[in-house]
Design a protein around this motif. Sequence first.
Motif, PDB file in Angstrom:
ATOM      1  N   ILE A  65       0.956  -1.207  -0.102  1.00 32.66           N
ATOM      2  CA  ILE A  65      -0.008   0.130  -0.136  1.00 32.66           C
ATOM      3  C   ILE A  65       0.920   1.190   0.041  1.00 32.66           C
ATOM      4  CG2 ILE A  65      -1.455   1.603   1.473  1.00 32.66           C
ATOM      5  CD1 ILE A  65      -3.051  -1.033   2.206  1.00 32.66           C
ATOM      6  N   GLU A  66       1.979   1.263   0.701  1.00 34.07           N
ATOM      7  CA  GLU A  66       2.847   2.333   0.758  1.00 34.07           C
ATOM      8  C   GLU A  66       3.414   2.915  -0.661  1.00 34.07           C
ATOM      9  OE1 GLU A  66       5.235   2.841   4.650  1.00 34.07           O
ATOM     10  OE2 GLU A  66       4.957   0.955   4.478  1.00 34.07           O
ATOM     11  N   LYS A  67       3.697   1.765  -1.161  1.00 37.38           N
ATOM     12  CA  LYS A  67       4.116   1.774  -2.650  1.00 37.38           C
ATOM     13  C   LYS A  67       3.364   2.591  -3.595  1.00 37.38           C
ATOM     14  CE  LYS A  67       6.436  -0.841  -6.316  1.00 37.38           C
ATOM     15  NZ  LYS A  67       6.984  -2.069  -6.853  1.00 37.38           N
ATOM     16  N   TYR A  68       2.084   2.419  -3.633  1.00 40.37           N
ATOM     17  CA  TYR A  68       1.011   2.665  -4.424  1.00 40.37           C
ATOM     18  C   TYR A  68       0.168   3.620  -4.348  1.00 40.37           C
ATOM     19  CZ  TYR A  68       2.718  -1.143  -7.233  1.00 40.37           C
ATOM     20  OH  TYR A  68       3.428  -2.180  -7.966  1.00 40.37           O
ATOM     21  N   TYR A  69       0.095   3.813  -2.909  1.00 39.16           N
ATOM     22  CA  TYR A  69      -1.134   4.871  -2.543  1.00 39.16           C
ATOM     23  C   TYR A  69      -0.351   6.064  -1.722  1.00 39.16           C
ATOM     24  CZ  TYR A  69      -4.564   1.861  -4.207  1.00 39.16           C
ATOM     25  OH  TYR A  69      -5.544   1.085  -4.997  1.00 39.16           O
ATOM     26  N   LYS A  70      -1.081   7.447  -1.719  1.00 38.40           N
ATOM     27  CA  LYS A  70      -0.959   8.491  -0.836  1.00 38.40           C
ATOM     28  C   LYS A  70      -2.162   8.627   0.109  1.00 38.40           C
ATOM     29  CE  LYS A  70       0.278  13.481  -0.468  1.00 38.40           C
ATOM     30  NZ  LYS A  70      -0.655  13.718   0.210  1.00 38.40           N
ATOM     31  N   LEU A  71      -1.959   8.084   1.149  1.00 42.97           N
ATOM     32  CA  LEU A  71      -3.177   7.850   2.204  1.00 42.97           C
ATOM     33  C   LEU A  71      -3.599   9.240   2.651  1.00 42.97           C
ATOM     34  CD1 LEU A  71      -1.975   4.803   4.153  1.00 42.97           C
ATOM     35  CD2 LEU A  71      -3.476   4.784   2.214  1.00 42.97           C
ATOM     36  N   ASP A  72      -4.787   9.323   3.015  1.00 46.79           N
ATOM     37  CA  ASP A  72      -5.476  10.562   3.624  1.00 46.79           C
ATOM     38  C   ASP A  72      -5.728  10.288   5.134  1.00 46.79           C
ATOM     39  OD1 ASP A  72      -5.746  12.435   1.345  1.00 46.79           O
ATOM     40  OD2 ASP A  72      -6.584  10.893   0.580  1.00 46.79           O
ATOM     41  N   ALA A  73      -5.895   9.132   5.486  1.00 46.16           N
ATOM     42  CA  ALA A  73      -6.385   8.751   6.831  1.00 46.16           C
ATOM     43  C   ALA A  73      -6.066   7.181   7.138  1.00 46.16           C
ATOM     44  CB  ALA A  73      -7.746   9.087   7.367  1.00 46.16           C
ATOM     45  N   VAL A  74      -5.971   6.945   8.273  1.00 49.61           N
ATOM     46  CA  VAL A  74      -5.536   5.525   8.699  1.00 49.61           C
ATOM     47  C   VAL A  74      -6.335   5.219  10.144  1.00 49.61           C
ATOM     48  CG1 VAL A  74      -4.096   3.621   9.409  1.00 49.61           C
ATOM     49  CG2 VAL A  74      -3.633   5.118   7.557  1.00 49.61           C
ATOM     50  N   LYS A  75      -7.019   4.014   9.912  1.00 58.39           N
ATOM     51  CA  LYS A  75      -7.597   3.407  11.186  1.00 58.39           C
ATOM     52  C   LYS A  75      -7.093   2.215  11.395  1.00 58.39           C
ATOM     53  CE  LYS A  75     -11.102   0.581  13.143  1.00 58.39           C
ATOM     54  NZ  LYS A  75     -12.324   0.436  13.232  1.00 58.39           N
ATOM     55  N   ILE A  76      -6.579   1.884  12.961  1.00 54.09           N
ATOM     56  CA  ILE A  76      -6.022   0.736  13.289  1.00 54.09           C
ATOM     57  C   ILE A  76      -7.055  -0.099  14.375  1.00 54.09           C
ATOM     58  CG2 ILE A  76      -4.097  -0.307  14.529  1.00 54.09           C
ATOM     59  CD1 ILE A  76      -2.501   2.189  13.748  1.00 54.09           C
ATOM     60  N   GLY A  77      -7.117  -1.267  14.009  1.00 52.94           N
ATOM     61  CA  GLY A  77      -8.072  -1.892  14.748  1.00 52.94           C
ATOM     62  C   GLY A  77      -7.448  -3.221  15.715  1.00 52.94           C
ATOM     63  N   LEU A  78      -8.333  -4.186  15.292  1.00 58.58           N
ATOM     64  CA  LEU A  78      -7.667  -5.435  15.949  1.00 58.58           C
ATOM     65  C   LEU A  78      -6.217  -6.008  15.407  1.00 58.58           C
ATOM     66  CD1 LEU A  78      -7.799  -7.846  18.084  1.00 58.58           C
ATOM     67  CD2 LEU A  78      -9.369  -8.866  16.489  1.00 58.58           C
ATOM     68  N   LEU A  79      -5.236  -5.950  16.178  1.00 60.11           N
ATOM     69  CA  LEU A  79      -3.923  -6.386  15.603  1.00 60.11           C
ATOM     70  C   LEU A  79      -3.554  -7.777  15.991  1.00 60.11           C
ATOM     71  CD1 LEU A  79      -2.005  -2.938  16.218  1.00 60.11           C
ATOM     72  CD2 LEU A  79      -3.151  -3.688  14.124  1.00 60.11           C
ATOM     73  N   GLY A  80      -3.913  -8.367  17.095  1.00 59.08           N
ATOM     74  CA  GLY A  80      -3.890  -9.663  17.257  1.00 59.08           C
ATOM     75  C   GLY A  80      -2.774 -10.218  17.936  1.00 59.08           C
ATOM     76  N   SER A  81      -1.538  -9.710  17.666  1.00 59.72           N
ATOM     77  CA  SER A  81      -0.278 -10.357  18.310  1.00 59.72           C
ATOM     78  C   SER A  81       0.795  -9.019  18.428  1.00 59.72           C
ATOM     79  CB  SER A  81       0.443 -11.451  17.376  1.00 59.72           C
ATOM     80  OG  SER A  81       1.129 -10.760  16.198  1.00 59.72           O
ATOM     81  N   VAL A  82       1.669  -9.545  19.437  1.00 61.15           N
ATOM     82  CA  VAL A  82       2.729  -8.707  19.751  1.00 61.15           C
ATOM     83  C   VAL A  82       3.386  -8.456  18.501  1.00 61.15           C
ATOM     84  CG1 VAL A  82       4.594  -8.264  21.096  1.00 61.15           C
ATOM     85  CG2 VAL A  82       2.723  -9.097  22.231  1.00 61.15           C
ATOM     86  N   GLU A  83       3.862  -9.434  17.678  1.00 61.42           N
ATOM     87  CA  GLU A  83       4.576  -9.221  16.545  1.00 61.42           C
ATOM     88  C   GLU A  83       3.796  -8.426  15.529  1.00 61.42           C
ATOM     89  OE1 GLU A  83       5.554 -12.743  18.903  1.00 61.42           O
ATOM     90  OE2 GLU A  83       3.908 -12.109  17.788  1.00 61.42           O
ATOM     91  N   ILE A  84       2.680  -8.458  15.305  1.00 61.64           N
ATOM     92  CA  ILE A  84       1.872  -7.533  14.599  1.00 61.64           C
ATOM     93  C   ILE A  84       1.955  -6.076  14.878  1.00 61.64           C
ATOM     94  CG2 ILE A  84      -0.348  -6.864  13.307  1.00 61.64           C
ATOM     95  CD1 ILE A  84      -0.754 -10.117  13.190  1.00 61.64           C
ATOM     96  N   ILE A  85       1.856  -6.016  16.277  1.00 60.41           N
ATOM     97  CA  ILE A  85       1.999  -4.399  16.778  1.00 60.41           C
ATOM     98  C   ILE A  85       3.161  -4.124  16.431  1.00 60.41           C
ATOM     99  CG2 ILE A  85       2.106  -3.237  19.029  1.00 60.41           C
ATOM    100  CD1 ILE A  85      -0.009  -5.104  20.148  1.00 60.41           C
ATOM    101  N   GLU A  86       4.316  -4.614  16.458  1.00 56.64           N
ATOM    102  CA  GLU A  86       5.589  -4.076  16.173  1.00 56.64           C
ATOM    103  C   GLU A  86       5.918  -3.801  14.698  1.00 56.64           C
ATOM    104  OE1 GLU A  86       8.162  -3.253  17.937  1.00 56.64           O
ATOM    105  OE2 GLU A  86       7.908  -4.459  19.802  1.00 56.64           O
ATOM    106  N   VAL A  87       5.337  -4.614  13.890  1.00 53.87           N
ATOM    107  CA  VAL A  87       5.044  -4.312  12.403  1.00 53.87           C
ATOM    108  C   VAL A  87       4.354  -2.795  12.181  1.00 53.87           C
ATOM    109  CG1 VAL A  87       4.260  -4.923  10.153  1.00 53.87           C
ATOM    110  CG2 VAL A  87       5.510  -6.657  11.521  1.00 53.87           C
TER     111      VAL A  87
END
Length: 262
Positions: A65-87
């Motif tokens: 997504i970073e490669k192809y889009y210039k984002l206007d806003a982001v929502k973060i919800g359920l991440l599920g694991s400590v490793e995903i939080i780090e990412v």
Amino acid sequence: MARFTLTIGGSDTWGGGGIQTDLKTFENLTTFGLSVLTCIAVEKENEFVIRNLDAKLVEEQLETIEKYYKLDAVKIGLLGSVEIIEVVKAFCQRNAKKYPIILDPVMAFKESEHALKQTYLQKLIELFPFADLITPNLIEAQLLLGGISIQTKEDIFLAAEKLSLMTKSKVLLKAGATHGFDLYQTAYFSQLFEGPISNKKTVNGAGCCLSAAICAYLAQGASLLKSIEKGKKFVYEAIETGVVVGEAGNVWHPINEGSFNK
């Protein structure tokens, strides 16, 4: 010009919350919705189960997504694991201050997962400084604050203040389902957002819908307080026009119903 909104979160196989509700909300509010999947909620042997994706796969989705889009806003919800939080934290660090970030600290733990819960909460709090707003409900706020009781209106004001000071974040403490209001709190300012309580049971996904609506309105250039105000109206209507599933049901805001951007 198209506005691009991203949801990072879990898939609700029942269609009630998570990225399903986020994407429907983005579409209804005329933003182009993108998603990064972190986990999948399913039923296994009559139990609610969260299946986390590999953190590397989450990272690859974000990089795409970073490669192809210039984002206007982001929502973060359920991440599920400590490793995903780090990412996701690394993603937020790379893109700090480029666009608004709404963090809905969704949690899903079993009673037997106390140690995992504590580690997860500690890591999740590390994301808060990157968020323009965090949107916990009363149960999530209790967990974040170490299990304190939040029952009365006075409890809600005290909890919101503690959360804001602890996280150094702007907080929208969601109490609308039981108290008829949500409380916006910063270190120096608070504002009640009142509204009617729906009698409908089609409430699955209401919290996801609210944070996604706030995200979409911010992407369109509305102020944070105006986005909260409009988001609350949107989610109430989504409950009122929801889809019955079994004895309850899911929020749903048909795209041809009403005028959502007024």
